[in-house]
Design an enzyme around this catalytic site. Structure first.
Site, mmCIF file in Angstrom:
data_model
loop_
_atom_site.group_PDB
_atom_site.id
_atom_site.type_symbol
_atom_site.label_atom_id
_atom_site.label_comp_id
_atom_site.label_asym_id
_atom_site.label_seq_id
_atom_site.Cartn_x
_atom_site.Cartn_y
_atom_site.Cartn_z
ATOM 1 N N SER A 21 11.616 -1.237 14.318
ATOM 2 C CA SER A 21 11.765 0.013 13.551
ATOM 3 C C SER A 21 12.412 1.027 14.475
ATOM 4 O O SER A 21 12.316 0.900 15.710
ATOM 5 C CB SER A 21 10.380 0.514 13.117
ATOM 6 O OG SER A 21 10.460 1.817 12.599
ATOM 7 N N TYR A 55 1.503 3.021 14.709
ATOM 8 C CA TYR A 55 2.596 2.174 14.215
ATOM 9 C C TYR A 55 3.735 2.195 15.230
ATOM 10 O O TYR A 55 4.291 1.153 15.591
ATOM 11 C CB TYR A 55 3.053 2.695 12.856
ATOM 12 C CG TYR A 55 4.243 2.004 12.243
ATOM 13 C CD1 TYR A 55 4.110 0.799 11.574
ATOM 14 C CD2 TYR A 55 5.514 2.587 12.300
ATOM 15 C CE1 TYR A 55 5.210 0.176 10.983
ATOM 16 C CE2 TYR A 55 6.615 1.979 11.715
ATOM 17 C CZ TYR A 55 6.460 0.775 11.053
ATOM 18 O OH TYR A 55 7.547 0.164 10.468
HETATM 19 P P1 NAI Z 1 6.867 -4.275 2.453
HETATM 20 O O1 NAI Z 1 5.489 -3.737 2.403
HETATM 21 O O2 NAI Z 1 7.740 -4.156 1.260
HETATM 22 O O3 NAI Z 1 6.851 -5.812 2.902
HETATM 23 C C1 NAI Z 1 5.992 -6.277 3.898
HETATM 24 C C2 NAI Z 1 5.554 -7.686 3.545
HETATM 25 O O4 NAI Z 1 4.719 -8.163 4.618
HETATM 26 C C3 NAI Z 1 4.729 -7.763 2.261
HETATM 27 O O5 NAI Z 1 5.232 -8.759 1.403
HETATM 28 C C4 NAI Z 1 3.337 -8.100 2.750
HETATM 29 O O6 NAI Z 1 2.582 -8.880 1.818
HETATM 30 C C5 NAI Z 1 3.646 -8.881 4.013
HETATM 31 N N1 NAI Z 1 2.490 -8.947 4.913
HETATM 32 C C6 NAI Z 1 1.625 -7.959 5.226
HETATM 33 N N2 NAI Z 1 0.647 -8.430 6.016
HETATM 34 C C7 NAI Z 1 0.932 -9.745 6.226
HETATM 35 C C8 NAI Z 1 0.283 -10.775 6.954
HETATM 36 N N3 NAI Z 1 -0.866 -10.553 7.626
HETATM 37 N N4 NAI Z 1 0.826 -12.013 6.954
HETATM 38 C C9 NAI Z 1 1.963 -12.266 6.254
HETATM 39 N N5 NAI Z 1 2.617 -11.322 5.540
HETATM 40 C C10 NAI Z 1 2.093 -10.080 5.523
HETATM 41 O O7 NAI Z 1 7.524 -3.538 3.704
HETATM 42 P P2 NAI Z 1 8.975 -3.605 4.362
HETATM 43 O O8 NAI Z 1 9.453 -2.224 4.475
HETATM 44 O O9 NAI Z 1 9.824 -4.612 3.713
HETATM 45 O O10 NAI Z 1 8.578 -4.057 5.823
HETATM 46 C C11 NAI Z 1 9.185 -5.142 6.508
HETATM 47 C C12 NAI Z 1 9.290 -4.786 7.987
HETATM 48 O O11 NAI Z 1 10.181 -3.698 8.155
HETATM 49 C C13 NAI Z 1 7.974 -4.339 8.612
HETATM 50 O O12 NAI Z 1 7.849 -4.925 9.900
HETATM 51 C C14 NAI Z 1 8.145 -2.846 8.742
HETATM 52 O O13 NAI Z 1 7.344 -2.315 9.763
HETATM 53 C C15 NAI Z 1 9.614 -2.753 9.039
HETATM 54 N N6 NAI Z 1 10.257 -1.481 8.788
HETATM 55 C C16 NAI Z 1 10.202 -0.888 7.547
HETATM 56 C C17 NAI Z 1 10.817 0.326 7.366
HETATM 57 C C18 NAI Z 1 10.761 1.047 6.052
HETATM 58 O O14 NAI Z 1 11.113 2.239 6.036
HETATM 59 N N7 NAI Z 1 10.359 0.401 4.967
HETATM 60 C C19 NAI Z 1 11.576 0.989 8.444
HETATM 61 C C20 NAI Z 1 11.580 0.265 9.671
HETATM 62 C C21 NAI Z 1 10.960 -0.920 9.825
#
Ligand code: NAI
Length: 255
Positions: free
Chosen positions: A150, A163
């Protein structure tokens, strides 16, 4: 559903956090490009829906749990003849310290609960460490790894300091592993995007004028990182219209 094959010219991807947001967009993009995807997520309903939509093979897996990784490793080894060897690894799953519907004050350090802290460190840090521990022995020269960190992994993020700490941790891991993995012909990068409109964003952060990228704005960047010749780098992506760029660690003199 894709046809399992032993062809070496088809990439085999492993994507964690595949059921939502960035991981789901990646799964759609790479399956549309003809690659095979093993989609890992803790959420079985969304995971199975994704599999039906894309042809990816869904595995329910809590990436913070070493036993879940051991089970997945057994699956990879037992099915090596039909699956082949994984070539592209996207360690992407992540959570923030509080759930999205929590007030912003719950993201602050002083509001930390032990349960929330363990969960977030379990997903954001342990999930990457255990994923690498499981998968690295199973990769061959030419494989590529991208960890979704991130912007909060390379800049301060006062909204959610813990975070930010977890994302700085994986950036440090990626930068430090780069040279060792290079000796095996494996690349590793940290992708560090700004805000993206996914289920992760706290509801209260969705102010009227807030601007987010969409997950599909970054899929090409992540796919491109898998072919980067440099390794061990952290890449910022701050807006839809600006390409990713390397944020070098102090002292990193590589070109
Ligand atoms: P999201 O919440 O849409 O997707 C995250 C996914 O990870 C979900 O499907 C969830 O079920 C899964 N997950 C959560 N805990 C888990 C576990 N213990 N085992 C397996 N899967 C698990 O969020 P997003 O935004 O797509 O996040 C993806 C990555 O991007 C994360 O690492 C987040 O920190 C990073 N990120 C997101 C940003 C944003 O603004 N949305 C910005 C920068 C980084």
């Amino acid at each position: 559903m894709f046809c399992m094959s032993t062809q070496n010219d088809v990439d085999l991807w492993i994507i964690t956090g595949a059921a939502s947001g960035i991981g789901a967009a990646m799964t759609h993009a790479v399956t549309q490009g003809g690659s095979k995807v093993l989609a890992l997520d803790i959420n079985p309903d969304l995971g199975q829906q994704l599999a039906a939509e894309t042809g990816a093979i869904f595995h329910q897996c809590d990436i913070s749990d070493p036993e879940a990784w051991a089970k997945f490793a057994g699956y990879l080894d037992d099915n090596k003849d039909v699956l082949g060897t994984p070539t592209k690894i996207h360690l992407n799953a992540g959570v923030q310290i509080a759930p999205p519907n929590a007030p912003m004050s719950d993201y602050q350090f002083q509001a930390m609960t032990l349960e929330g802290y363990r969960r977030m460190m379990g997903v954001n840090v342990d999930g990457v460490v255990f994923g690498l521990q499981t998968l690295l022995p199973r990769l061959q020269s030419g494989a590529a790894i991208v960890v979704t960190a991130s912007l909060a992994g390379i800049t301060p993020y006062s909204v959610d300091p813990l975070y930010a700490m977890s994302k700085h941790a994986v950036v440090g891991l990626v930068r430090s592993l780069g040279p060792t993995l290079a000796k095996r012909g494996i690349t590793i990068h940290a992708f560090c995007p700004g805000g993206i409109d996914t289920a992760l964003i706290p509801h209260q952060q969705r102010e009227k004028d807030a601007i987010f990228m969409r997950p599909d704005h970054i899929t090409t960047e992540i796919i491109g990182l898998m072919d980067e010749s440099e390794t061990g780098k952290s890449w910022a992506k701050v807006s839809e219209h600006k390409p990713r760029f390397i944020v070098r660690a102090p002292g990193d003199k590589t070109s």
